[in-house]
Design a protein around this motif. Structure first.
Motif, PDB file in Angstrom:
ATOM      1  N   GLY A 145       0.826  -1.196   0.000  1.00  0.00           N
ATOM      2  CA  GLY A 145       0.000   0.000   0.000  1.00  0.00           C
ATOM      3  C   GLY A 145       0.863   1.249   0.000  1.00  0.00           C
ATOM      4  N   TRP A 146       0.195   2.401  -0.095  1.00  0.00           N
ATOM      5  CA  TRP A 146       0.923   3.666  -0.167  1.00  0.00           C
ATOM      6  C   TRP A 146       1.696   3.948   1.113  1.00  0.00           C
ATOM      7  CZ3 TRP A 146       2.525   6.189  -4.082  1.00  0.00           C
ATOM      8  CH2 TRP A 146       1.821   6.137  -5.301  1.00  0.00           C
ATOM      9  N   PHE A 147       1.095   3.610   2.256  1.00  0.00           N
ATOM     10  CA  PHE A 147       1.794   3.872   3.517  1.00  0.00           C
ATOM     11  C   PHE A 147       3.081   3.062   3.599  1.00  0.00           C
ATOM     12  CE2 PHE A 147       2.670   2.729   7.948  1.00  0.00           C
ATOM     13  CZ  PHE A 147       2.823   4.000   8.505  1.00  0.00           C
ATOM     14  N   ARG A 148       2.996   1.789   3.253  1.00  0.00           N
ATOM     15  CA  ARG A 148       4.192   0.932   3.301  1.00  0.00           C
ATOM     16  C   ARG A 148       5.222   1.395   2.278  1.00  0.00           C
ATOM     17  NH1 ARG A 148       2.995  -5.276   3.325  1.00  0.00           N
ATOM     18  NH2 ARG A 148       2.513  -4.717   5.485  1.00  0.00           N
TER      19      ARG A 148
ATOM     20  N   LEU B  22       5.662   4.503   1.125  1.00  0.00           N
ATOM     21  CA  LEU B  22       6.276   5.744   1.588  1.00  0.00           C
ATOM     22  C   LEU B  22       7.260   5.490   2.717  1.00  0.00           C
ATOM     23  CD1 LEU B  22       3.206   8.171   1.498  1.00  0.00           C
ATOM     24  CD2 LEU B  22       5.202   8.203  -0.004  1.00  0.00           C
ATOM     25  N   ALA B  23       6.822   4.652   3.684  1.00  0.00           N
ATOM     26  CA  ALA B  23       7.719   4.348   4.805  1.00  0.00           C
ATOM     27  C   ALA B  23       8.980   3.650   4.313  1.00  0.00           C
ATOM     28  CB  ALA B  23       6.986   3.472   5.826  1.00  0.00           C
TER      29      ALA B  23
END
Length: 624
Positions: free
Chosen positions: A107-110, A112-113
């Motif tokens: 996902g986007w959060f993973r 970006l992190a």
């Protein structure tokens, strides 16, 4: 000349070499990411660490050769412990990258992190590597360009993660697609490095450089670094290729076995007329096996739906099938039912459906099990029932044939009494003064004798009648009395006394009267046959009573020869101890009793004889 920046230049051959290494490392990263994703357990850990080592070495080599490509007018050496620390930072960044892209979902959060961590690792590698420089000059950094280089590191890492995640699958990322992804990734990675290099400026210093643990890299050393890098990345690609080939061969063998198993399963389904299906309630999607399509007689191009199923269901069963499916989908419970299908040619087919409910991680319900064509079984069962009925009828006729003389005696008794009473009536009427009262009584006796004869003949006709079983409310005591009257002549013939002990409050049962008459006739006749050649007391005792669990018990006991040594076989078809016996009487009797929900068993009496016990469920009565 203090305070004047040193003017540096680039060896463009080394710059090109650094970009080439970056592309090679990117391609290796794409390839290794696919192996990490496909692996599991300790194999995944090995691929993750090994792949990160190769990928990190490639990134570090690109960075270091890029630094060696920068030429200053002063000698430059490198502090090798710090250089190793920068290599560690590159490998750590690679671990993060492979760990993120090898997940099933990103996902986007993973993303970006992961890009922040990977970018920070690459930036750390770069600036730690620059900190390893030992030269007689002071290094200063442009803060704006440093920040810009870190931003580039994060953005490039994000792009690298996205490219690697989408091109990691060897089935979609082979050849030009993967190569194009590696070129884009490899061209972008040096952008951060050369932006970071542009952020640095060098001014001469009067202080001599600290050359402890420092080494100077010659042209041969640069070639050695490049060679080792290509060897490491090449070995990583070779290992990945070997593992991929092995995995592909294993997969091909498994697919071949799976196809063979599916072929066997399909053939087994075809032979057994058993299909399979899957039904996902949330989407309404239904998947049928080939045999299921054959059972429902739909073309393989037909999309299975609940409506398509209901189109084939017999109109009389449609409401029940729809209710069952709705209840199963609402409560997520297994279901098991039989219903009829009407085929396009108007023929009727019977199917038995068994479904097991499963829930996935999201809680959605899916049903699997099987659909079986039981038409042949239903026809066979119907044929068996008909054969049993025919056999039971033959058994009755055979038994009645054996009792012809006794039955003639039973019929002759009321006829002879009627003749006698008729003569008496005539005498009373022929006198000088006709005795009308006595004549009336004689006439009434004639009527009673005629009714008695008619009842006997009616019972005989019922036993000879061949008809389908008819369930009705039956008084078991009445059945017992009828058979005693019918077989009284046979008992008298062999000097057998018949004693009855019938419960007055015996409840009625739901059953077929003629079949129950046949059971009682068989049991009474067996008792008579067992006693007709014995010496001593010959008594047939028939008893009826209530028992627990709303059942009633009928016992027929004799004082005959008892059960044979093979007592456990007396209810088997064709087993008999009689010279003229067919061996079917007790077998048919047990079948009849069991079809009424009851049980028939036998045991020896002490000191002689045998008893047969019939247990039947009582009819539920409504008490007002």
């Amino acid at each position: 000349m203090a305070g004047v920046n040193l003017i540096g230049s680039y060896n463009y051959a080394l710059v090109a070499l650094s970009v080439l290494i970056a592309m090679f490392a990117s391609y290796a990263a794409l390839d290794v990411a696919g192996r990490v994703t496909a692996a599991g357990g300790w194999t995944r850990a090995v691929w993750l660490l090994g792949g990160a080592g190769a990928m990190g070495t490639g990134i570090w080599s690109m960075h270091y050769i890029g630094m060696l490509a920068f030429i200053l007018p002063i000698p430059v050496a490198y502090h090798w412990p710090t250089v190793l620390l920068s290599l560690f930072a590159a490998i750590l960044a690679s671990v993060v990258a492979l760990g993120v892209v090898s997940r099933q979902k990103m996902g986007w959060f993973r993303a970006l992190a992961g890009s922040v961590l990977m970018g920070a690792g690459i930036a750390s590698m770069h600036y730690i590597g620059m900190a390893a420089m030992r030269l007689p000059a002071v290094c200063q950094f442009n803060s704006y360009l440093v920040v810009l280089s870190v931003v580039f590191a994060v953005l490039i890492s994000l792009a690298a993660l996205w490219i690697t995640f989408h091109f990691r699958d060897e089935k979609t990322g082979i050849g030009w697609e993967k190569l194009a992804g590696a070129v884009v990734m490899g061209a972008a990675i040096p952008v951060m490095h050369y932006t970071g290099m542009a952020a640095a400026s060098f001014t001469p210093s009067g202080m001599p450089a600290d050359l402890s643990d420092a080494v100077s890299i010659s042209t041969l050393g640069t070639a050695g670094i490049a060679t080792v890098t290509f060897i490491v990345l090449g070995l990583a690609l070779l290992t990945s290729w070997v593992d991929k080939r092995y995995a592909t061969q294993t997969l091909e063998v498994q697919e071949e076995k799976l196809q063979q198993s599916e072929a066997y399963l399909s053939e087994a389904q075809r032979i057994s007329h058993t299909g399979s299906f899957g039904w996902r309630v949330s989407t309404g999607e239904i998947i049928w096996s080939e045999e299921t399509f054959r059972i429902f007689q739909y073309n393989r191009t037909t999309r299975p739906t609940v409506e398509v199923v209901l189109q084939r269901v017999h109109p009389e069963d449609a409401a029940l099938v729809k209710q069952t499916m709705e209840r199963a989908s609402q409560h997520g419970k297994d279901f098991d039912h039989e219903y009829r299908l009407v085929m396009p040619d108007s023929s009727v087919k019977y199917v038995h459906v068994v479904a097991h409910a499963l829930r996935d991680e999201s809680g959605s319900i899916e049903f699997v099990g099987a659909v079986m064509d039981v038409t042949e079984r239903m026809r066979a069962e119907e044929a068996l029932r008909q054969a049993q009925a025919d056999l039971a009828h033959v058994n009755r006729v055979t038994t009645m044939g054996e009792l012809t003389a006794s039955l003639a005696h039973e019929v002759n008794q009321p006829i002879a009494a009627a003749v006698t009473n008729a003569n008496t009536c005539l005498r009373w009427l022929a006198g000088d003064i006709p005795n009308v009262e006595e004549a009336r009584e004689a006439a009434m006796r004639i009527v009673n004798d005629g009714r008695r004869a008619a009842e006997i003949i009616s019972r005989i006709r019922l036993l000879f009648k061949k008809s389908t079983p008819e369930r009705e409310s039956v008084d078991v005591n009445a059945v017992i009395r009828e058979m005693i009257v019918l077989l009284r002549g046979e008992a008298t013939r062999y000097s057998i006394s018949v004693r009855t002990e019938l419960a007055a409050d015996l409840p009625q049962i739901i059953g077929d009267r003629v079949q129950l008459q046949q059971v009682m006739m068989n049991l009474i006749m067996n008792g008579i046959d067992a006693m007709k050649d014995v010496d001593g007391t010959r008594e047939l005792a028939i008893k009826s009573q209530r028992v627990e669990n709303e059942h009633l018990l009928v016992s027929v006991s004799d004082t005959g020869v008892g059960l044979p040594p093979q007592a456990d076989q007396i209810f088997n078809a064709f087993f008999t101890t009689k010279i003229q016996g067919t061996g079917m009487g007790l077998s048919i009797s047990r079948s009849i009793v069991e079809s009424h929900g009851g049980h028939l068993c036998a045991a020896n009496n002490f000191p002689c004889g045998a008893s047969f016990h019939v247990t039947l469920p009582a009819k539920v009565e409504v008490h007002k």
